[in-house]
Design a protein around this motif. Structure first.
Motif, short mmCIF file in Angstrom:
data_model
loop_
_atom_site.label_atom_id
_atom_site.label_comp_id
_atom_site.label_asym_id
_atom_site.label_seq_id
_atom_site.Cartn_x
_atom_site.Cartn_y
_atom_site.Cartn_z
N ALA A 195 -9.13 10.23 -15.08
CA ALA A 195 -7.80 9.64 -14.92
C ALA A 195 -6.69 10.67 -15.12
N VAL A 196 -6.98 11.76 -15.81
CA VAL A 196 -5.95 12.77 -16.08
C VAL A 196 -5.29 13.27 -14.80
N PRO A 197 -6.04 13.71 -13.78
CA PRO A 197 -5.37 14.16 -12.55
C PRO A 197 -4.67 13.04 -11.79
N ILE A 198 -5.08 11.80 -12.01
CA ILE A 198 -4.39 10.67 -11.36
C ILE A 198 -3.02 10.47 -12.00
N VAL A 199 -2.96 10.56 -13.32
CA VAL A 199 -1.67 10.48 -14.01
C VAL A 199 -0.77 11.63 -13.58
N ASP A 200 -1.33 12.84 -13.51
CA ASP A 200 -0.56 13.99 -13.01
C ASP A 200 0.04 13.68 -11.63
N ALA A 201 -0.80 13.15 -10.73
CA ALA A 201 -0.38 12.90 -9.36
C ALA A 201 0.72 11.86 -9.28
N MET A 202 0.56 10.74 -9.98
CA MET A 202 1.56 9.69 -9.92
C MET A 202 2.88 10.14 -10.53
N ALA A 203 2.84 10.93 -11.60
CA ALA A 203 4.07 11.46 -12.18
C ALA A 203 4.78 12.37 -11.18
N ALA A 204 4.01 13.18 -10.47
CA ALA A 204 4.60 14.08 -9.47
C ALA A 204 5.24 13.29 -8.33
N LEU A 205 4.59 12.23 -7.89
CA LEU A 205 5.12 11.42 -6.80
C LEU A 205 6.43 10.74 -7.20
N VAL A 206 6.51 10.26 -8.43
CA VAL A 206 7.75 9.64 -8.92
C VAL A 206 8.88 10.66 -8.92
N LEU A 207 8.63 11.83 -9.50
CA LEU A 207 9.69 12.82 -9.63
C LEU A 207 10.11 13.41 -8.29
N ALA A 208 9.15 13.60 -7.38
CA ALA A 208 9.48 14.13 -6.06
C ALA A 208 10.42 13.17 -5.33
N ASP A 209 10.13 11.88 -5.42
CA ASP A 209 10.96 10.89 -4.77
C ASP A 209 12.35 10.85 -5.40
N PHE A 224 10.38 10.23 -0.52
CA PHE A 224 9.04 10.82 -0.51
C PHE A 224 8.08 9.64 -0.63
N ARG A 225 7.56 9.19 0.51
CA ARG A 225 6.85 7.91 0.56
C ARG A 225 5.40 8.10 0.98
N ILE A 226 4.50 7.46 0.24
CA ILE A 226 3.09 7.54 0.58
C ILE A 226 2.56 6.15 0.94
N THR A 227 1.60 6.13 1.84
CA THR A 227 0.85 4.92 2.16
C THR A 227 -0.62 5.28 2.14
N THR A 228 -1.40 4.61 1.30
CA THR A 228 -2.83 4.90 1.20
C THR A 228 -3.64 3.86 1.96
N PHE A 229 -4.85 4.26 2.35
CA PHE A 229 -5.73 3.33 3.08
C PHE A 229 -7.18 3.64 2.74
N GLY A 230 -8.06 2.67 3.04
CA GLY A 230 -9.49 2.87 2.86
C GLY A 230 -10.07 2.06 1.70
N GLU A 231 -11.38 1.86 1.76
CA GLU A 231 -12.11 1.13 0.73
C GLU A 231 -13.19 2.01 0.11
N SER A 232 -13.68 1.56 -1.04
CA SER A 232 -14.64 2.34 -1.81
C SER A 232 -15.87 2.71 -0.99
N HIS A 233 -16.41 1.74 -0.23
CA HIS A 233 -17.64 1.97 0.52
C HIS A 233 -17.41 1.93 2.03
N ASN A 275 0.82 -1.21 0.00
CA ASN A 275 0.00 0.00 0.00
C ASN A 275 0.85 1.26 0.00
N SER A 276 2.16 1.10 -0.24
CA SER A 276 3.08 2.22 -0.16
C SER A 276 3.86 2.38 -1.45
N TYR A 277 4.26 3.62 -1.73
CA TYR A 277 5.13 3.90 -2.88
C TYR A 277 6.14 4.97 -2.50
N GLY A 278 7.38 4.82 -3.01
CA GLY A 278 8.42 5.81 -2.80
C GLY A 278 9.45 5.36 -1.78
N LYS A 279 10.67 5.88 -1.92
CA LYS A 279 11.76 5.57 -1.00
C LYS A 279 11.94 6.69 0.02
#
Length: 359
Positions: free
Chosen positions: A335-349, A9-18, A3-7
């Motif tokens: 999906a456009v802002p999701i791609v933006d976000a993941m690209a930013a997370l990669v580069l920040a790390d 600059f590291r994120i961990t997400t949690f939670g379910e759809s409902h 549930n985590s990404y990055g070395k």
């Protein structure tokens, strides 16, 4: 489950759809970064459901709450916790799949892996999880902006309707000028028409989100195994419904000879190094070379369709299943802002990791 990404600059997400909420812990964000709730909310508003006639009608305001790590508008260097409450769940819409495996969904694989699953909206496998990524990505994007780096993703293809211009000939300031987030008005109109046609026939359609990143300094990327484009590919392929990634010339490059494909270097009057072409997509040897980074991300059609399909249940019996509930006929605009976000997370790390590479 990872549930985590990055070395660094590291994120961990949690939670379910409902479930009650979705959220993220951001660890490693440097202290002193100026950020407001409104800036994070702006990114979430681009991803939220119910924003146009070609997205799911689920009504979620996706209001973010910062629980820790930010004081008086600046990051503290401590873990940043953010949460978005779920308010418009319609869990009853999923009671019919409690024991059924929806075609091309994660129902079967999650059950096989864990022995049980949250069938309400797909639970953890739902794209609802990407709310957390977008919130974290807003932090990363703000950090990158201060270094002169901009990230602009846009819809370049829906079904067989494809932008015919390269990104260098597009006005990327027009990405949000229409509901499909394609920076060419005429092409956008055709894409919207196709999505509406598909929606009315109770079906779904896929396509491509392209991304252009400008201002990246030379040297980002960690060979051998954490190459910039390898990390970017991993990040993009972790997004729900993504089935393909290509950087630079990608698969089209196989049609070229080396003499055509090679990006020849030259130095400008100020002594800066450039390449005459950019078939490498701004990455050579897994390291940024200072040119624009560009890539394409292929999204499959949304798996839930409101038509009857043949499948099986958890007892192995053949059944007929028809989708219910509120779903996107095409995931691309959101999906456009999701791609933006993941690209930013990669580069920040990678940027933080680069600071540790040389004395």
């Amino acid at each position: 489950m990872s549930n985590s990404y990055g070395k660094l600059f590291r994120i961990t997400t949690f939670g379910e759809s409902h479930g009650a909420a979705v959220g993220v812990i951001v660890d490693g964000c440097p202290a002193g970064l100026e950020i407001t709730t409104e800036e994070i909310q702006e990114a979430l508003d681009r991803r939220r459901p119910g924003q146009s006639k070609i997205t799911t009608p689920r009504k979620e305001e996706d209001r973010v709450t910062i629980l820790s790590g930010v004081f008086e508008g600046k990051t503290l260097g401590t873990p940043i916790a953010m949460v978005v409450n779920n308010k418009d769940q319609a869990s009853k819409d999923y009671s019919h799949i409690e024991h059924a495996f929806r075609p091309s969904h994660a129902d079967y694989t999650y059950t096989a892996k864990y022995g049980l699953r949250d069938y309400r909206g797909g639970g953890r496998s739902s794209a609802r999880e990407t709310v957390a990524r977008v919130a974290a990505g807003a932090l990363a994007a703000k950090m990158l902006q201060q270094q002169g780096i901009s990230i602009q993703a846009y819809v370049s293809q829906v079904g067989k309707i494809k932008l015919q211009k390269p990104y260098t000939e597009l006005d990327l300031s027009q990405i949000d000028s229409n509901i499909v987030r394609c920076p060419d008005g005429a092409t956008a109109s055709r894409m919207i028409g196709l999505i509406e046609e598909v929606r009315d026939s109770l079906d779904t359609i896929g396509g491509v989100v392209s991304c252009v990143i400008k201002g990246v300094p030379v040297g980002l990327g960690e060979p051998v195994f954490d190459k910039l484009h390898a990390e970017m590919g991993k990040a993009m392929l972790s997004i729900n419904a993504v089935k393909g990634f290509e950087c630079g010339s990608g698969f089209e490059g196989v049609k070229m000879r080396g003499s055509e494909h090679n990006d020849q270097f030259y130095t400008d009057e100020e002594g800066n190094v450039h390449t005459r072409t950019n078939n490498s997509g701004g990455v050579q040897g897994g390291i940024s070379n200072g040119q624009d980074i560009y890539f394409n991300v292929a999204f499959k059609p949304v798996a839930t369709i409101l038509q009857p399909q043949q499948t099986i249940n958890d007892a192995g019996e053949d059944i007929e299943l028809k989708g219910k509930g509120r779903h996107d006929p095409c995931v691309l605009p959101r999906a456009v802002p999701i791609v933006d976000a993941m690209a930013a997370l990669v580069l920040a790390d990678l940027m933080l990791r680069q600071k540790a590479n040389k004395l």
